[in-house]
Design an enzyme around this catalytic site. Structure first.
Site, PDB file in Angstrom:
ATOM      1  N   ALA A 316     -44.232 -32.829 -57.333  1.00 22.99           N
ATOM      2  CA  ALA A 316     -43.697 -33.983 -56.612  1.00 22.99           C
ATOM      3  C   ALA A 316     -43.699 -33.730 -55.109  1.00 22.99           C
ATOM      4  CB  ALA A 316     -42.276 -34.300 -57.088  1.00 22.99           C
ATOM      5  N   ASP A 317     -44.249 -34.688 -54.377  1.00 20.15           N
ATOM      6  CA  ASP A 317     -44.139 -34.677 -52.922  1.00 20.15           C
ATOM      7  C   ASP A 317     -42.670 -34.757 -52.533  1.00 20.15           C
ATOM      8  OD1 ASP A 317     -46.369 -34.327 -51.449  1.00 20.15           O
ATOM      9  OD2 ASP A 317     -46.920 -36.430 -51.305  1.00 20.15           O
ATOM     10  N   LYS A 318     -42.282 -33.966 -51.549  1.00 20.36           N
ATOM     11  CA  LYS A 318     -40.891 -34.051 -51.078  1.00 20.36           C
ATOM     12  C   LYS A 318     -40.622 -35.403 -50.438  1.00 20.36           C
ATOM     13  CE  LYS A 318     -39.643 -32.289 -47.126  1.00 20.36           C
ATOM     14  NZ  LYS A 318     -39.030 -33.419 -46.390  1.00 20.36           N
ATOM     15  N   THR A 558     -47.740 -36.419 -57.667  1.00 20.22           N
ATOM     16  CA  THR A 558     -47.451 -37.581 -56.820  1.00 20.22           C
ATOM     17  C   THR A 558     -48.094 -37.380 -55.457  1.00 20.22           C
ATOM     18  OG1 THR A 558     -45.396 -36.757 -55.824  1.00 20.22           O
ATOM     19  CG2 THR A 558     -45.228 -37.799 -57.993  1.00 20.22           C
TER      20      THR A 558
END
Length: 819
Positions: A316-318, A558
């Site tokens: 997951a992208d932050k 993502t």
């Protein structure tokens, strides 16, 4: 004189001439009323989709393996002068075609609705303000802003900017092409680097590409379930084929007419063909996609739902996924005698509102709130942020002087400004202290006229974690999915955010490269063990996905940018987050419309629910094929008679397939663990249940043969066998739909209604008869239904629950892997 572009609209040698000819203003764009009038005149910016006539699609339902078999049975009925069989076969053929057509119409409507939601958006200047609008609403004369990661939404002529574009969708050549002021950009091209503003000169079918409705990638890879079902059906066809061959040989030895044997053989073969699966799977996927769209997940590839069921790792992208993506300026630290206003104004000049970049918007918002902007400033040029330069830069004219305004990574800007190593180390020390609290530090510099670049100060930005991120990460863990955070932030910032989110070990992406250089196995182990990666470049995301897949994981990813596209395409479940670029959406298999992880949880649960429905179909198909084929052949070998007619078998196939289509709507309980298509243990459960029902059905037939003298003729034998197979099948569907005891959950209203309807029709056929299916005494029909219900929902269900529990335990020990 105008030139002619590759579309239908004349393109003048300069944009000034084009703007004049089109009656447009490069500073304010069209007014809302002008845009509406032109849209009414020229039509929407889309190509009308070519649709096949509904009648042709309906007629196609009479073409295919299952349809051919029924049609052959109808022809044989004519040859044998069995008018009733002919009538029923034709009715079943037509009813099946109508039901299949209506269900596909429903699925097509669902897909069309999703497609409308997936339309590409564009940044357009109207009434003097930049707006985000659907690309289909663009019209000739609109002023459009495009940047890296965008699809070009219409044919444009550039007013300003320099762009590197990929026109492979138009030309087939994959190399980048540079486009600059006064040159044409064509709909369907992809902007790889740079940004600019253009005027729309052609839309819809009048563009060179002429395919704006195809901008969202809609790849249709072969689904894993198709491979699994194909393998199962091949085995079933082989088994049934052997039984049919045995039947034909015995019939020949006994001297039975071929025309009497052939219809039964055809129906037996048809029983192994997955007649209902395409409709059931299409409806299930369409309903699942529609439900997900209501929850904020738009499906661009069917494989996304399927693979979401088996996904066990989510990268997951932050920014925007785990955090709010609402950067705020915490404070400004001026250096060397400069003021906070100098720092903030310069940072705002080095930002561009049209790009909607979170960092740029944070500075512009803060400058506006503190009143340090200047309406007199004129932006001559702007260079957006790139991973190569790690900064944004603009040339600004203000009060007769020209300024070069720069903002970006601290070390990059400090070195460009000529600071020595000691000074840079001291500044980085301050930045690292703030980074431990999750604060991001950016440097701001300026050069007046031709002077040297001077570092003005530091700006401290903060992107807070979403309030629900930690809870949702914990929920994904409970579903057996491990979340790994990926961020371009420095390691201290990443660790600070990870602590808030409850994530463990965070490592630097460069360290992963070092580990891979030393040994591929060590790099793969690092990718598996880490809970996240800091200092990640877009290409590092692709590397992480590849390493996790090499370890046997099914990976979700993502992303939002053009450089995320390779990782999104590589991952089994590529997820473009809210606000993603068009290229990211095109590469992804699912698009989120809400920020955060909540939509991903819905995607996983929906995928697992559909998996359970398909699994129910597979188990039912195997067990019932063994029951039907074995019953007919073994009874024939024992009695020398076909205990059920071709008509009865055709009725069975379609009555029970109607019920199995309703499985697409059934209530199911998604698994708490990632699924796997290594379903060997569950296939064994299906075989065991099929053999058990076969023995029970043959025992019931033997009882009826001796107790009710079914062998004396009159057609009662065929009705008795028909009802035996029907009620065993219906109760089996009710049992197999639930992995636990059959009463653990209620079937959906549609499935329950289909089961009851089939039971009623079967009972009426027993009471009144149909063609050669002669009436049975009500007591015999009640006996058949009671025995089938007691056996299937009693000892059989207990055996199913026990065997399924063992099978699921074995499956959980298997690592999910692509098949």
């Amino acid at each position: 004189m105008p030139d002619t572009n590759r579309g239908d609209t004349p393109l003048y040698s300069t944009t000034a001439e084009t703007l004049l000819a089109l009656g447009s203003n490069g500073e304010t764009g069209l007014t809302g009323s002008e845009a509406k009038n032109r849209l009414d005149q020229h039509g929407p910016n889309e190509v009308p989709e070519e649709k096949r006539h509904p009648l042709l699609r309906f007629l196609k339902k009479f073409w295919g393996l299952s349809a051919w078999m029924i049609e052959l049975i109808a022809l044989l009925s004519v040859a044998l002068h069995k008018q009733a069989d002919l009538l029923v076969a034709v009715l079943l053929l037509v009813i099946n075609a109508i039901l299949s057509f209506l269900q596909e119409q429903r699925a097509s409507a669902a897909v069309a609705a999703l497609r409308r939601q997936l339309n590409v958006t564009a940044r357009v200047l109207r009434d003097g303000t930049w707006q985000t609008a659907a690309a289909r609403t663009l019209t000739i004369g609109d002023i459009v802003r495009i940047r890296a990661g965008d699809f070009v939404p219409a044919d444009l002529q550039l007013i300003d900017g320099v762009l590197q574009t990929d026109e492979s969708a138009l030309t087939g050549e994959s190399h980048e092409v540079e486009r600059t002021i006064n040159e044409a950009l064509y709909a369907g091209a992809t902007v790889r680097r740079g940004e600019g503003t253009g005027v729309v000169v052609a839309t819809g079918a009048r563009t060179y590409f002429g395919r704006t409705t195809e901008l969202v990638a809609s790849a249709h890879p072969k689904l894993h379930v198709e491979e699994v079902v194909a393998r199962v059906v091949r085995w079933l066809l082989a088994i049934v084929g052997i039984l049919v061959a045995l039947t034909l040989v015995v019939s020949y030895i006994k001297g039975l007419p071929l025309l009497d044997t052939l219809p039964i053989a055809l129906v037996l073969l048809m029983s192994a063909v997955p007649v209902a699966l395409p409709v059931m799977f299409t409806v299930s996927m369409a309903l699942g996609s529609m439900e997900l769209s209501r929850r904020g997940v738009l499906i661009t590839q069917l494989s996304a739902i399927e693979d979401a069921a088996t996904m066990d790792v989510l990268c997951a992208d932050k920014t925007g996924t785990l955090t709010t993506n609402q950067l705020s300026l915490r404070r400004v630290e001026p250096l060397h005698g400069f003021s906070e206003g100098d720092v903030l104004q310069t940072a705002a000049f080095a930002s561009n509102e049209a790009n909607a970049d979170p960092i740029d918007l944070a500075f512009l918002r803060a400058a506006k709130e503190r009143g340090v902007g200047s309406a007199d400033a004129r932006i001559v040029s702007f260079q957006p942020f790139s991973a190569a330069t790690r900064r944004t830069e603009s040339i600004v004219v203000l009060g007769g002087r020209t300024m070069r305004c720069v903002k970006g990574a601290l070390r990059t800007i400090a070195e460009t400004a000529g600071l020595d190593a000691v000074a840079i180390a001291e500044l980085e020390g301050r930045a690292n202290k703030e980074a431990r609290n999750g604060v991001r530090v950016m440097a701001v510099a300026r050069a007046d006229d031709e002077g040297a670049l001077a570092l003005l100060g530091l700006a401290y930005l903060y992107d807070a974690p979403r309030p629900d991120s930690r809870r949702l990460i914990d929920e994904l863990r409970l579903l057996g999915i491990r979340v790994k955070m990926l961020t371009g932030d420095a390691l201290p910032v990443a660790r600070a955010i990870a602590d808030v989110l409850g994530l463990g070990t965070i490592v630097r992406a460069p360290d992963l490269h070092i580990a891979l250089q030393e040994a591929q196995e060590r790099g793969t182990e690092m990718a598996e063990d880490a809970d996240g990666f800091a200092e990640v470049f877009p290409e590092d995301k692709f590397l992480v996905v590849k390493r996790l897949q090499a370890a046997g994981h099914v990976v979700g990813m993502t992303g939002d940018g053009v450089n995320d596209a390779p990782a999104l395409r590589q991952a089994e479940v590529g997820i473009a987050v809210s606000g993603a670029s068009d290229v990211a959406k095109g590469a992804a298999s699912a698009v989120l419309t809400h920020e955060g992880l909540v939509d991903i949880i819905d995607l996983v649960k929906s995928g697992r629910a559909i998996y359970q429905r398909v699994l129910t179909w597979i188990v039912n198909k195997i067990s019932r094929t063994i029951l039907k084929a074995g019953f007919v052949v073994l009874a024939f070998l024992a009695t020398g008679q076909f205990v059920i007619s071709a008509l009865g078998m055709v009725l069975l196939v379609f009555m029970t397939d109607f019920v199995k289509i309703a499985l697409a709507t059934d209530r199911v309980r998604p698994s708490e663990h990632p699924e796997t298509w290594n379903i060997g243990p569950l296939v064994k459960v299906a075989v065991a249940l099929g053999l058990l029902m076969l023995a029970e059905a043959l025992a019931l037939l033997a009882y009826g043969w001796h107790r009710f003298a079914l062998g004396d003729g009159g057609g009662r034998l065929q009705t008795f066998a028909f009802q035996t197979l029907l009620f065993f099948a219906l109760f089996s569907i009710l049992s197999v739909r639930e992995r636990r005891a059959f009463w653990a959950s209620r079937p959906s209203m549609l499935l329950a209604s289909a089961l009851v309807a089939d039971a009623v029709v079967g009972a009426l056929i027993g009471i009144h008869g149909l063609a050669e299916l002669r009436p049975l005494p009500i007591a015999q029909s009640l006996l058949i239904a009671t025995v089938a219900g007691v056996l299937v929902l009693g000892p059989n269900d207990l055996l199913k629950t026990s065997l399924t529990e063992r099978a699921l335990k074995r499956l959980r020990k298997l690592s999910p892997e692509k098949q």
